[in-house]
Design an enzyme around this catalytic site. Structure first.
Site, PDB file in Angstrom:
ATOM      1  N   ASN A   9      29.760  42.658  40.119  1.00 20.99           N
ATOM      2  CA  ASN A   9      31.205  42.660  40.357  1.00 20.99           C
ATOM      3  C   ASN A   9      31.882  42.649  38.986  1.00 20.99           C
ATOM      4  O   ASN A   9      31.893  41.635  38.300  1.00 20.99           O
ATOM      5  CB  ASN A   9      31.587  41.418  41.171  1.00 20.99           C
ATOM      6  CG  ASN A   9      33.088  41.262  41.332  1.00 20.99           C
ATOM      7  OD1 ASN A   9      33.857  42.177  41.005  1.00 20.99           O
ATOM      8  ND2 ASN A   9      33.517  40.111  41.839  1.00 20.99           N
ATOM      9  N   LYS A  11      34.969  42.883  38.293  1.00 22.56           N
ATOM     10  CA  LYS A  11      36.320  42.293  38.280  1.00 22.56           C
ATOM     11  C   LYS A  11      37.275  43.237  37.531  1.00 22.56           C
ATOM     12  O   LYS A  11      37.091  44.450  37.605  1.00 22.56           O
ATOM     13  CB  LYS A  11      36.265  40.879  37.698  1.00 22.56           C
ATOM     14  CG  LYS A  11      35.194  40.036  38.414  1.00 22.56           C
ATOM     15  CD  LYS A  11      35.240  38.581  38.103  1.00 22.56           C
ATOM     16  CE  LYS A  11      34.136  37.871  38.893  1.00 22.56           C
ATOM     17  NZ  LYS A  11      34.158  36.428  38.733  1.00 22.56           N
ATOM     18  N   HIS A  97      36.671  37.435  48.095  1.00 28.71           N
ATOM     19  CA  HIS A  97      36.253  36.752  46.860  1.00 28.71           C
ATOM     20  C   HIS A  97      37.197  35.586  46.578  1.00 28.71           C
ATOM     21  O   HIS A  97      38.396  35.682  46.838  1.00 28.71           O
ATOM     22  CB  HIS A  97      36.262  37.739  45.688  1.00 28.71           C
ATOM     23  CG  HIS A  97      35.582  37.198  44.477  1.00 28.71           C
ATOM     24  ND1 HIS A  97      36.178  36.300  43.636  1.00 28.71           N
ATOM     25  CD2 HIS A  97      34.333  37.409  43.992  1.00 28.71           C
ATOM     26  CE1 HIS A  97      35.329  35.984  42.671  1.00 28.71           C
ATOM     27  NE2 HIS A  97      34.195  36.643  42.850  1.00 28.71           N
ATOM     28  N   GLU A  99      38.523  34.568  43.982  1.00 31.85           N
ATOM     29  CA  GLU A  99      39.672  34.900  43.125  1.00 31.85           C
ATOM     30  C   GLU A  99      40.791  35.534  43.943  1.00 31.85           C
ATOM     31  O   GLU A  99      41.977  35.334  43.661  1.00 31.85           O
ATOM     32  CB  GLU A  99      39.212  35.818  41.973  1.00 31.85           C
ATOM     33  CG  GLU A  99      38.424  35.028  40.935  1.00 31.85           C
ATOM     34  CD  GLU A  99      37.364  35.810  40.177  1.00 31.85           C
ATOM     35  OE1 GLU A  99      37.386  37.049  40.199  1.00 31.85           O
ATOM     36  OE2 GLU A  99      36.497  35.156  39.559  1.00 31.85           O
ATOM     37  N   GLU A 169      29.301  31.829  46.985  1.00 32.01           N
ATOM     38  CA  GLU A 169      29.781  31.688  45.607  1.00 32.01           C
ATOM     39  C   GLU A 169      30.550  30.371  45.464  1.00 32.01           C
ATOM     40  O   GLU A 169      31.758  30.323  45.737  1.00 32.01           O
ATOM     41  CB  GLU A 169      30.702  32.857  45.246  1.00 32.01           C
ATOM     42  CG  GLU A 169      30.002  34.193  45.188  1.00 32.01           C
ATOM     43  CD  GLU A 169      30.663  35.139  44.183  1.00 32.01           C
ATOM     44  OE1 GLU A 169      29.931  35.754  43.409  1.00 32.01           O
ATOM     45  OE2 GLU A 169      31.900  35.232  44.154  1.00 32.01           O
ATOM     46  N   GLY A 175      31.995  31.924  36.615  1.00 36.03           N
ATOM     47  CA  GLY A 175      32.506  32.106  35.254  1.00 36.03           C
ATOM     48  C   GLY A 175      32.485  30.853  34.397  1.00 36.03           C
ATOM     49  O   GLY A 175      33.102  30.816  33.337  1.00 36.03           O
ATOM     50  N   SER A 215      27.688  32.331  37.789  1.00 37.22           N
ATOM     51  CA  SER A 215      26.964  32.124  36.530  1.00 37.22           C
ATOM     52  C   SER A 215      25.479  32.497  36.620  1.00 37.22           C
ATOM     53  O   SER A 215      24.622  31.822  36.054  1.00 37.22           O
ATOM     54  CB  SER A 215      27.140  30.680  36.040  1.00 37.22           C
ATOM     55  OG  SER A 215      28.514  30.446  35.730  1.00 37.22           O
TER      56      SER A 215
HETATM   57  P1  13P Z   1      30.074  35.094  37.129  1.00 37.76           P
HETATM   58  O1  13P Z   1      28.696  35.702  37.321  1.00 37.76           O
HETATM   59  O2  13P Z   1      30.773  35.640  35.924  1.00 37.76           O
HETATM   60  O3  13P Z   1      30.057  33.618  37.215  1.00 37.76           O
HETATM   61  O4  13P Z   1      30.967  35.615  38.374  1.00 37.76           O
HETATM   62  C1  13P Z   1      30.496  35.431  39.651  1.00 37.76           C
HETATM   63  C2  13P Z   1      31.360  36.168  40.589  1.00 37.76           C
HETATM   64  O5  13P Z   1      32.480  35.781  40.838  1.00 37.76           O
HETATM   65  C3  13P Z   1      30.823  37.399  41.199  1.00 37.76           C
HETATM   66  O6  13P Z   1      31.614  37.835  42.257  1.00 37.76           O
END
Ligand code: 13P
Length: 260
Positions: A9, A11, A97, A99, A169, A175, A215
């Site tokens: 992903n 983003k 997601h 976010e 997640e 992150g 992560s």
């Molecule tokens: P990270 O791997 O950067 O922690 O992000 C995870 C994520 O949100 C994947 O959708």
């Protein structure tokens, strides 16, 4: 065994030309045929076309989107529909997601409509669920996961649920560099599978792929995938670099005993 799925992903990262260059290099460096694992990259909408052009029809890399709207077309300024994504070669779409939930106010009722629309158009939805740190600390992780899953899939037939991939997640792991431990992830995946069995059936629960995200790195992917509860990963930061993507792919391919 369920086929492993590794999803990058991206983003809001990479322009269309940067994304195409990445996809070209990744295509050259990934194993040609992989039966035990699928690879997906989910660039921003603006890069889907350039990446689609780079990926040949037989490419081991499939294309995914990071979101979509539930209507097919119409007066929905700024939105993108399932037919538009299909036309650009998308096979998967990430939905719900954290976010999108926290920054853009997305809730289960709209996520449910999006899943329904994705399935109607032959896109494979990847439903993201996960608890916050406060929810983990107060012991409500299992309830939160079960509720998010039920709300997002309520009213769906078993056949529809069978078309959904779930991504666990934990928000506190995204992150932050602080991945869930394999034990924490396995426990959450078991909870999700139980909720799937209650919502659909035991057979559908055991056939559904559940990915871990938060992560994930080339260093911790092997441990995470050592459990048969964890069917792959949804990866942010570590998938933005060809080197780490290729390393993760090699580890996953070896773990699923198909060689690279
Ligand atoms: P990270 O791997 O950067 O922690 O992000 C995870 C994520 O949100 C994947 O959708």
């Amino acid at each position: 065994m369920r086929t492993a799925l590794i999803v990058g992903n991206w983003k809001m990262n990479k322009t269309a030309s940067e994304a195409a260059a990445f996809a070209r290099e990744l295509s050259q460096r990934l194993p040609g045929t992989s039966t035990g694992v699928e690879f997906v990259i989910a660039p921003p909408f603006t890069a889907l076309e350039s990446v689609h052009r780079v990926l040949s029809p037989g490419s081991p890399i499939q294309l995914g989107a990071q979101d979509m709207f539930w209507e097919d077309h119409g007066a929905y300024t700024g939105e993108v529909s399932a037919p538009m994504l299909k036309d650009l070669g998308c096979r998967y779409v990430i939905l719900g997601h954290s976010e999108r939930r926290t920054l853009f106010g997305e809730q289960s009722d709209s996520i449910q409509k999006k899943i329904r629309a994705a399935l109607k158009h032959g896109l494979r939805p990847i439903l993201c669920i996960g608890e916050s740190l406060a929810q983990r600390d107060n012991g409500s992780t299992d309830d939160v996961l079960t509720q998010q899953l039920r709300e997002s899939l309520s009213g769906f037939t078993g056949d529809a649920i069978a078309g959904v991939t779930v991504a666990y997640e934990p928000i506190w792991a995204i992150g932050t560099g602080k991945s869930a431990t394999t034990e924490q992830a396995v426990a959450a995946h078991r909870t999700i599978r139980r909720a799937l069995a209650a919502t659909a059936s035991a057979a559908i629960a055991s056939g559904t792929r559940i990915l871990y995200g938060g992560s994930v790195t080339p260093q911790n992917i092997e441990s995470l995938l050592s459990s048969d509860q964890i069917d792959g990963a949804l990866i942010g930061g570590a998938c933005l670099h060809v080197e780490s993507f290729v390393t993760i792919a090699a580890v996953v391919s070896a773990a699923r005993s198909i060689g690279v």
